[in-house]
Every structure is written in C-alpha cells, then in structure tokens.
Design a protein around this motif. Structure first.
Motif, PDB file in Angstrom:
ATOM      1  N   ALA A  20       0.828  -1.205   0.000  1.00 63.12           N
ATOM      2  CA  ALA A  20       0.000   0.000   0.000  1.00 63.12           C
ATOM      3  C   ALA A  20       0.863   1.256   0.000  1.00 63.12           C
ATOM      4  O   ALA A  20       0.564   2.230  -0.703  1.00 63.12           O
ATOM      5  N   MET A  21       1.958   1.254   0.761  1.00 61.54           N
ATOM      6  CA  MET A  21       2.852   2.408   0.790  1.00 61.54           C
ATOM      7  C   MET A  21       3.511   2.612  -0.571  1.00 61.54           C
ATOM      8  O   MET A  21       3.644   3.745  -1.042  1.00 61.54           O
ATOM      9  N   GLY A  35       3.256   8.414   5.864  1.00 64.01           N
ATOM     10  CA  GLY A  35       3.579   8.120   7.256  1.00 64.01           C
ATOM     11  C   GLY A  35       2.455   8.487   8.208  1.00 64.01           C
ATOM     12  O   GLY A  35       2.148   7.742   9.140  1.00 64.01           O
ATOM     13  N   THR A  36       1.833   9.626   7.986  1.00 65.34           N
ATOM     14  CA  THR A  36       0.718  10.042   8.828  1.00 65.34           C
ATOM     15  C   THR A  36      -0.412   9.026   8.745  1.00 65.34           C
ATOM     16  O   THR A  36      -1.004   8.646   9.761  1.00 65.34           O
ATOM     17  N   PHE A  37      -0.690   8.561   7.549  1.00 66.74           N
ATOM     18  CA  PHE A  37      -1.787   7.619   7.346  1.00 66.74           C
ATOM     19  C   PHE A  37      -1.517   6.261   7.994  1.00 66.74           C
ATOM     20  O   PHE A  37      -2.408   5.659   8.586  1.00 66.74           O
ATOM     21  N   VAL A  38      -0.272   5.774   7.902  1.00 67.45           N
ATOM     22  CA  VAL A  38       0.038   4.433   8.420  1.00 67.45           C
ATOM     23  C   VAL A  38       0.576   4.453   9.850  1.00 67.45           C
ATOM     24  O   VAL A  38       0.806   3.404  10.433  1.00 67.45           O
ATOM     25  N   VAL A  45       8.974   5.254   6.791  1.00 61.81           N
ATOM     26  CA  VAL A  45       8.370   4.947   5.492  1.00 61.81           C
ATOM     27  C   VAL A  45       9.461   4.856   4.436  1.00 61.81           C
ATOM     28  O   VAL A  45       9.491   3.915   3.635  1.00 61.81           O
ATOM     29  N   ARG A  46      10.387   5.804   4.445  1.00 62.67           N
ATOM     30  CA  ARG A  46      11.481   5.805   3.464  1.00 62.67           C
ATOM     31  C   ARG A  46      12.291   4.514   3.571  1.00 62.67           C
ATOM     32  O   ARG A  46      12.576   3.853   2.564  1.00 62.67           O
ATOM     33  N   LEU A  50      12.627   1.517   0.797  1.00 62.42           N
ATOM     34  CA  LEU A  50      13.936   1.143   0.252  1.00 62.42           C
ATOM     35  C   LEU A  50      14.205  -0.354   0.420  1.00 62.42           C
ATOM     36  O   LEU A  50      14.852  -0.962  -0.427  1.00 62.42           O
ATOM     37  N   ALA A  51      13.698  -0.937   1.503  1.00 69.34           N
ATOM     38  CA  ALA A  51      13.915  -2.361   1.767  1.00 69.34           C
ATOM     39  C   ALA A  51      12.947  -3.249   1.000  1.00 69.34           C
ATOM     40  O   ALA A  51      13.165  -4.455   0.903  1.00 69.34           O
ATOM     41  N   ALA A  52      11.881  -2.660   0.458  1.00 65.73           N
ATOM     42  CA  ALA A  52      10.862  -3.443  -0.249  1.00 65.73           C
ATOM     43  C   ALA A  52      11.421  -3.973  -1.567  1.00 65.73           C
ATOM     44  O   ALA A  52      12.151  -3.268  -2.261  1.00 65.73           O
TER      45      ALA A  52
END
Length: 58
Positions: A20-21, A35-38, A45-46, A50-52
């Motif tokens: 989703a991000m 970030g606010t949403f999750v 989030v960054r 990057l790890a995804a």
C-alpha cells in the motif's frame, strides 16, 4: 502455536502495508502523508520502501 500464528499474521500485514505504501508513493503521495496515514515517521516509510523488493524481481 500462538507465536507462529502471530508471526504469519505480522508477515502478511507487513507485506500488505508495504504494498500500500509503494502504491501511494507511485501515485505521487509524499512520505510524510503516507507516514501520517500508516502511523509511521516519514523516515520509517522511506526505509521501508527502500527495503521493499522491486516488482518483477521475485
């Protein structure tokens, strides 16, 4: 058994959250908004994005 179930649930929700991000980022949403949403900092989030894994590499 409960610990195993929790681990599987965490893995599934983590994959869904990362997906989703990634979709939100691809649509042009900013890291702070995501970030606010999750419920994460924009730096978390960054790092998560990057790890995804990149689509098509699996």
């Amino acid at each position: 058994m409960l610990a195993e179930l929790r681990a599987v649930l965490e893995e599934v929700t983590s994959v869904a959250m990362t997906s989703a991000m990634t979709a939100a980022k691809d649509e042009g949403q900013g890291l702070r908004r995501i970030g606010t949403f999750v419920g994460m900092s924009h730096e978390q989030v960054r790092r998560t994005l990057l790890a995804a894994p990149v689509a098509g590499e699996e």
